[in-house]
Scaffold this active site. Structure first.
Site, PDB file in Angstrom:
ATOM      1  N   GLU A 127       0.833  -1.213   0.000  1.00  0.00           N
ATOM      2  CA  GLU A 127       0.000   0.000   0.000  1.00  0.00           C
ATOM      3  C   GLU A 127       0.865   1.258   0.000  1.00  0.00           C
ATOM      4  OE1 GLU A 127      -3.082   0.429  -0.614  1.00  0.00           O
ATOM      5  OE2 GLU A 127      -3.545  -1.694  -0.681  1.00  0.00           O
ATOM      6  N   TYR A 176      -6.937   5.899   4.575  1.00  0.00           N
ATOM      7  CA  TYR A 176      -7.120   4.968   3.468  1.00  0.00           C
ATOM      8  C   TYR A 176      -6.250   3.708   3.658  1.00  0.00           C
ATOM      9  CZ  TYR A 176      -5.992   2.451  -0.602  1.00  0.00           C
ATOM     10  OH  TYR A 176      -5.755   1.394  -1.421  1.00  0.00           O
ATOM     11  N   ASP A 232      -9.749   5.167  -2.004  1.00  0.00           N
ATOM     12  CA  ASP A 232      -8.590   5.847  -2.590  1.00  0.00           C
ATOM     13  C   ASP A 232      -9.071   6.774  -3.713  1.00  0.00           C
ATOM     14  OD1 ASP A 232      -9.218   4.167  -4.666  1.00  0.00           O
ATOM     15  OD2 ASP A 232      -7.195   3.381  -4.931  1.00  0.00           O
ATOM     16  N   CYS A 243     -13.310   2.725 -15.023  1.00  0.00           N
ATOM     17  CA  CYS A 243     -13.738   4.109 -14.771  1.00  0.00           C
ATOM     18  C   CYS A 243     -12.476   4.964 -14.600  1.00  0.00           C
ATOM     19  CB  CYS A 243     -14.633   4.160 -13.534  1.00  0.00           C
ATOM     20  SG  CYS A 243     -15.562   5.694 -13.408  1.00  0.00           S
ATOM     21  N   CYS A 270     -17.439   2.931 -20.271  1.00  0.00           N
ATOM     22  CA  CYS A 270     -18.746   2.632 -19.672  1.00  0.00           C
ATOM     23  C   CYS A 270     -19.359   1.360 -20.253  1.00  0.00           C
ATOM     24  CB  CYS A 270     -19.686   3.819 -19.834  1.00  0.00           C
ATOM     25  SG  CYS A 270     -19.027   5.315 -19.057  1.00  0.00           S
TER      26      CYS A 270
HETATM   27 FE1  SF4 Z   1     -17.622   5.051 -14.474  1.00  0.00          FE
HETATM   28 FE2  SF4 Z   1     -18.968   4.815 -16.791  1.00  0.00          FE
HETATM   29 FE3  SF4 Z   1     -19.142   2.906 -14.936  1.00  0.00          FE
HETATM   30 FE4  SF4 Z   1     -20.296   5.240 -14.531  1.00  0.00          FE
HETATM   31  S1  SF4 Z   1     -20.822   3.754 -16.130  1.00  0.00           S
HETATM   32  S2  SF4 Z   1     -19.073   4.100 -13.032  1.00  0.00           S
HETATM   33  S3  SF4 Z   1     -18.813   6.647 -15.507  1.00  0.00           S
HETATM   34  S4  SF4 Z   1     -17.275   3.503 -16.093  1.00  0.00           S
END
Ligand code: SF4
Length: 256
Positions: free
Chosen positions: A32, A109, A127, A172, A179
């Site tokens: 960590e 954290y 984090d 993300c 997404c």
């Molecule tokens: Fe992130 Fe897109 Fe998932 Fe929403 S849908 S948590 S913006 S990767």
């Protein structure tokens, strides 16, 4: 947020990083601290060398500072290595405190991450990655730590924390979140949070961080410093204040 879908996704995609295969709190603390400013894949060889050389908190506590810095060299922020050694000394002498933030260099954290991975304590570790995921999903106004704690499935803190971090690191991402591959896409606000760009990027060689690293590397190698004058003196004063160097009777800097 569908936490079960997140956990299932994580089981399928998890990267086999060596600190994910251990429950040893010392090894987890090492990982960590190393991961605080460095990407996971870069950390792997450092982590493995470190545990070969200092397999226990006591081994690290008793190691000469020169050896500790030599093994840390390349990770940057040498202060973290010294804090880790001080934390190891505390553990070697008193055992693990129930609140890990009592250890030098260990924040909220890191304490939550190590406690959940080593001892299954129900603590959410938020984090930067986790903060980004939750803020994008649920809005800028949420209290991220409280929300992560609310979502955490009791008794499964370790996979939950790992899954949230993996999601932020691989799907993300700071820029261009993927997404279409996201296991918790349903209900996401998809807020666009673009990391701020520096107007005029500073060259790394112009930073004190670079200079501090070069001074320590020069002392380890017994070579002349690659800077001089006021800049060198300023850097030496900072390193001395942080306990990374000492001066001999003639005022010459050396490793502790
Ligand atoms: Fe992130 Fe897109 Fe998932 Fe929403 S849908 S948590 S913006 S990767």
């Amino acid at each position: 947020m569908d936490v079960e879908a997140l956990l299932e996704w994580y089981e399928e995609v998890r990267r086999p990083l060596p600190w994910r295969e251990t429950r040893d709190p010392y090894a987890l603390l090492v990982s960590e601290v190393m991961l605080q400013q460095t990407q996971a894949l870069r950390v792997v060889p450092y982590y493995e060398r470190w545990l070969d050389e200092f397999p226990t908190a006591r081994a690290l506590a008793e190691a000469p500072v020169r050896e500790v810095l030599a093994l840390w060299s390349g990770l940057g922020y040498n202060r973290r290595a010294l804090a880790l050694q001080r934390a190891a000394a505390h553990v070697a002498e008193h055992g693990w405190p129930s609140d890990l933030t009592e250890l030098p260099g260990v924040g909220k954290y890191t304490a939550a991450a190590v406690s959940s991975f080593a001892w299954d304590r129900d603590m959410a570790a938020a984090d930067t990655n986790v903060r980004r995921v939750l803020t994008r999903r649920e809005g800028l106004e949420i209290d991220v730590s409280a929300r992560a704690d609310e979502l955490l499935p009791r008794g499964r803190a370790a996979p939950f924390n790992q899954a949230m971090m993996e999601l932020g690191a691989t799907v993300c991402r700071p820029r261009n979140p993927d997404c279409a591959q996201c296991p918790v896409e349903r209900g996401c606000l998809r807020l666009v949070i673009t990391p701020a760009r520096r107007v005029k990027p500073t060259k790394f060689e112009d930073t004190d961080r670079w200079a501090r690293g070069r001074v320590i590397a020069s002392l380890l190698a017994g070579e002349p410093f690659p800077l001089d004058g006021e800049r060198l003196e300023r850097v030496l004063v900072g390193l001395e204040r942080d306990g990374l160097i000492v001066r001999d009777a003639a005022g010459r800097p050396q490793l502790p």
